[in-house]
Design a protein around this motif. Structure first.
Motif, PDB file in Angstrom:
ATOM      1  N   ARG A  61       0.828  -1.201   0.000  1.00 11.16           N
ATOM      2  CA  ARG A  61       0.000   0.000   0.000  1.00 11.16           C
ATOM      3  C   ARG A  61       0.866   1.256   0.000  1.00 11.16           C
ATOM      4  O   ARG A  61       0.361   2.372   0.104  1.00 11.16           O
ATOM      5  CB  ARG A  61      -0.937   0.025   1.209  1.00 11.16           C
ATOM      6  N   ALA A  62       2.187   1.059  -0.092  1.00 14.43           N
ATOM      7  CA  ALA A  62       3.137   2.173  -0.139  1.00 14.43           C
ATOM      8  C   ALA A  62       4.356   1.728  -0.937  1.00 14.43           C
ATOM      9  O   ALA A  62       4.809   0.591  -0.801  1.00 14.43           O
ATOM     10  CB  ALA A  62       3.543   2.591   1.274  1.00 14.43           C
ATOM     11  N   MET A  93       6.536   7.443  -1.748  1.00 12.49           N
ATOM     12  CA  MET A  93       7.683   8.138  -1.172  1.00 12.49           C
ATOM     13  C   MET A  93       8.698   8.395  -2.287  1.00 12.49           C
ATOM     14  O   MET A  93       8.839   7.588  -3.202  1.00 12.49           O
ATOM     15  CB  MET A  93       8.367   7.283  -0.098  1.00 12.49           C
ATOM     16  N   ILE A  94       9.395   9.524  -2.178  1.00  7.44           N
ATOM     17  CA  ILE A  94      10.453   9.843  -3.142  1.00  7.44           C
ATOM     18  C   ILE A  94      11.762  10.025  -2.376  1.00  7.44           C
ATOM     19  O   ILE A  94      11.784  10.638  -1.317  1.00  7.44           O
ATOM     20  CB  ILE A  94      10.094  11.085  -3.991  1.00  7.44           C
ATOM     21  N   ASP A  95      12.835   9.461  -2.916  1.00  4.87           N
ATOM     22  CA  ASP A  95      14.120   9.423  -2.216  1.00  4.87           C
ATOM     23  C   ASP A  95      15.224   9.976  -3.115  1.00  4.87           C
ATOM     24  O   ASP A  95      15.581   9.359  -4.111  1.00  4.87           O
ATOM     25  CB  ASP A  95      14.434   7.980  -1.819  1.00  4.87           C
ATOM     26  N   ALA A  96      15.774  11.138  -2.731  1.00  2.00           N
ATOM     27  CA  ALA A  96      16.815  11.792  -3.528  1.00  2.00           C
ATOM     28  C   ALA A  96      18.226  11.359  -3.149  1.00  2.00           C
ATOM     29  O   ALA A  96      19.181  11.756  -3.809  1.00  2.00           O
ATOM     30  CB  ALA A  96      16.693  13.308  -3.391  1.00  2.00           C
ATOM     31  N   ASN A  97      18.387  10.571  -2.094  1.00  6.27           N
ATOM     32  CA  ASN A  97      19.716  10.112  -1.671  1.00  6.27           C
ATOM     33  C   ASN A  97      20.728  11.251  -1.587  1.00  6.27           C
ATOM     34  O   ASN A  97      21.837  11.143  -2.118  1.00  6.27           O
ATOM     35  CB  ASN A  97      20.244   9.007  -2.574  1.00  6.27           C
ATOM     36  N   ASN A  98      20.331  12.356  -0.944  1.00  4.07           N
ATOM     37  CA  ASN A  98      21.228  13.488  -0.686  1.00  4.07           C
ATOM     38  C   ASN A  98      21.724  14.151  -1.972  1.00  4.07           C
ATOM     39  O   ASN A  98      22.841  14.659  -2.014  1.00  4.07           O
ATOM     40  CB  ASN A  98      22.421  13.051   0.175  1.00  4.07           C
ATOM     41  N   ARG A  99      20.916  14.190  -2.978  1.00  2.00           N
ATOM     42  CA  ARG A  99      21.335  14.615  -4.312  1.00  2.00           C
ATOM     43  C   ARG A  99      21.529  16.129  -4.471  1.00  2.00           C
ATOM     44  O   ARG A  99      22.431  16.560  -5.152  1.00  2.00           O
ATOM     45  CB  ARG A  99      20.298  14.111  -5.322  1.00  2.00           C
ATOM     46  N   TRP A 100      20.646  16.941  -3.881  1.00  6.78           N
ATOM     47  CA  TRP A 100      20.602  18.341  -4.251  1.00  6.78           C
ATOM     48  C   TRP A 100      21.059  19.281  -3.145  1.00  6.78           C
ATOM     49  O   TRP A 100      21.171  18.894  -1.986  1.00  6.78           O
ATOM     50  CB  TRP A 100      19.177  18.738  -4.642  1.00  6.78           C
ATOM     51  N   TRP A 119       6.416  11.284   1.589  1.00  2.00           N
ATOM     52  CA  TRP A 119       7.571  11.992   2.124  1.00  2.00           C
ATOM     53  C   TRP A 119       8.611  12.192   1.042  1.00  2.00           C
ATOM     54  O   TRP A 119       8.581  11.536   0.007  1.00  2.00           O
ATOM     55  CB  TRP A 119       8.170  11.336   3.350  1.00  2.00           C
ATOM     56  N   PHE A 120       9.502  13.137   1.299  1.00  2.00           N
ATOM     57  CA  PHE A 120      10.637  13.476   0.437  1.00  2.00           C
ATOM     58  C   PHE A 120      11.862  13.121   1.275  1.00  2.00           C
ATOM     59  O   PHE A 120      12.169  13.783   2.249  1.00  2.00           O
ATOM     60  CB  PHE A 120      10.572  14.964   0.116  1.00  2.00           C
ATOM     61  N   GLU A 121      12.538  12.049   0.882  1.00  2.00           N
ATOM     62  CA  GLU A 121      13.623  11.503   1.690  1.00  2.00           C
ATOM     63  C   GLU A 121      14.987  12.028   1.250  1.00  2.00           C
ATOM     64  O   GLU A 121      15.277  12.067   0.057  1.00  2.00           O
ATOM     65  CB  GLU A 121      13.594   9.975   1.581  1.00  2.00           C
ATOM     66  N   GLU A 122      15.790  12.401   2.251  1.00  3.69           N
ATOM     67  CA  GLU A 122      17.174  12.819   2.050  1.00  3.69           C
ATOM     68  C   GLU A 122      17.320  13.787   0.867  1.00  3.69           C
ATOM     69  O   GLU A 122      18.065  13.528  -0.070  1.00  3.69           O
ATOM     70  CB  GLU A 122      18.072  11.588   1.841  1.00  3.69           C
ATOM     71  N   PRO A 123      16.635  14.941   0.907  1.00  3.51           N
ATOM     72  CA  PRO A 123      16.656  15.853  -0.237  1.00  3.51           C
ATOM     73  C   PRO A 123      17.993  16.555  -0.462  1.00  3.51           C
ATOM     74  O   PRO A 123      18.303  16.932  -1.587  1.00  3.51           O
ATOM     75  CB  PRO A 123      15.570  16.879   0.104  1.00  3.51           C
ATOM     76  N   SER A 138       9.856  25.106   3.320  1.00 10.46           N
ATOM     77  CA  SER A 138       9.395  25.613   2.030  1.00 10.46           C
ATOM     78  C   SER A 138       8.367  24.744   1.336  1.00 10.46           C
ATOM     79  O   SER A 138       7.719  25.194   0.390  1.00 10.46           O
ATOM     80  CB  SER A 138      10.595  25.788   1.091  1.00 10.46           C
ATOM     81  N   LEU A 139       8.242  23.495   1.769  1.00  7.32           N
ATOM     82  CA  LEU A 139       7.377  22.551   1.059  1.00  7.32           C
ATOM     83  C   LEU A 139       6.252  22.039   1.944  1.00  7.32           C
ATOM     84  O   LEU A 139       6.354  22.055   3.170  1.00  7.32           O
ATOM     85  CB  LEU A 139       8.193  21.359   0.558  1.00  7.32           C
ATOM     86  N   ASN A 140       5.220  21.550   1.303  1.00  8.07           N
ATOM     87  CA  ASN A 140       4.127  20.877   1.995  1.00  8.07           C
ATOM     88  C   ASN A 140       4.253  19.366   1.837  1.00  8.07           C
ATOM     89  O   ASN A 140       3.264  18.669   1.649  1.00  8.07           O
ATOM     90  CB  ASN A 140       2.778  21.358   1.458  1.00  8.07           C
ATOM     91  N   ILE A 141       5.485  18.882   1.888  1.00  5.98           N
ATOM     92  CA  ILE A 141       5.781  17.458   1.824  1.00  5.98           C
ATOM     93  C   ILE A 141       6.587  17.133   3.079  1.00  5.98           C
ATOM     94  O   ILE A 141       7.580  17.807   3.357  1.00  5.98           O
ATOM     95  CB  ILE A 141       6.636  17.104   0.582  1.00  5.98           C
ATOM     96  N   PRO A 142       6.210  16.111   3.835  1.00  4.17           N
ATOM     97  CA  PRO A 142       7.034  15.736   4.987  1.00  4.17           C
ATOM     98  C   PRO A 142       8.450  15.345   4.540  1.00  4.17           C
ATOM     99  O   PRO A 142       8.634  14.725   3.491  1.00  4.17           O
ATOM    100  CB  PRO A 142       6.301  14.527   5.576  1.00  4.17           C
ATOM    101  N   ILE A 143       9.427  15.729   5.336  1.00  7.40           N
ATOM    102  CA  ILE A 143      10.827  15.429   5.023  1.00  7.40           C
ATOM    103  C   ILE A 143      11.288  14.281   5.910  1.00  7.40           C
ATOM    104  O   ILE A 143      11.117  14.297   7.131  1.00  7.40           O
ATOM    105  CB  ILE A 143      11.722  16.669   5.241  1.00  7.40           C
TER     106      ILE A 143
END
Length: 194
Positions: A61-62, A93-100, A119-123, A138-143
């Motif tokens: 479910r996720a 969930m979206i995971d940037a792996n410390n990208r930006w 959630w937005f993981e490791e932005p 700045s965002l309405n997405i949990p970090i």
């Protein structure tokens, strides 16, 4: 951490109980998600969508997918395609792996907010607590962040920087179950999810 986990396993075996019960756990169910969406040679958006739909078909479910490995516009399109394929009732969930850096993470986040990421993981870079806090404000997405923290003190600093909504420490790297319990208690005191 590995030694600490092994000791807890020994305690559980000695008591003939699973470790979660030794720790006071009372439910034999836990919510899980399927992690995937990795970048691979020849894997395009169509293949990514098929992968995520497959996880949903298996009963998840996720689902979590990677971002930050393509041009920002392409990654926005990847998130859109997955959200449309899995529908609004499946957590994504979206995971940037410390990208930006913070600026780019915010730019990306604003473009995908409408797809309702869970959630937005490791932005941002793991040591950029100030930048992570800026993204969070700045965002309405949990970090979600913290898998690069090694002790309760690192977790404390991430929390007090107001950089996370969901604390995700790696049990082995963070010092095992014993340290993980301390981190979870700390997070609870700050009303943070773990």
């Amino acid at each position: 951490g590995a030694v600490d986990i092994a000791v807890w396993d020994i305690v559980g075996k000695a008591l003939n109980m699973p470790v979660y019960q030794v720790l006071g756990g009372f439910s034999d169910k836990i919510r899980v998600y399927a992690a995937g969406g990795y970048y691979e040679e020849g894997k395009g958006i169509r293949e990514l969508v098929k992968e995520m739909e497959g996880y949903v078909g298996e009963g998840f479910r996720a689902v979590k997918m990677k971002i930050g490995g393509e041009a920002m516009e392409t990654d926005v399109e990847r998130v859109r395609a997955v959200r449309e394929a899995i529908g609004p009732k499946i957590d994504l969930m979206i995971d940037a792996n410390n990208r930006w850096n913070a600026y780019d993470a915010i730019r990306f986040g604003r473009q995908v907010e409408k797809y309702n990421p869970f959630w937005f993981e490791e932005p941002v870079e793991a040591d950029d607590f100030v930048g992570c806090a800026e993204v969070r404000r700045s965002l309405n997405i949990p970090i979600a962040a913290g898998e690069n923290e090694f002790t309760r003190w690192g977790a404390r600093d991430l929390i007090t920087a107001n950089a996370v909504d969901v604390l995700q420490c790696d049990a082995v790297l963070a010092g095992g179950i014993s340290e993980g319990r301390k981190i979870a208690t700390l997070a609870s005191a700050w009303h943070k999810h773990v």
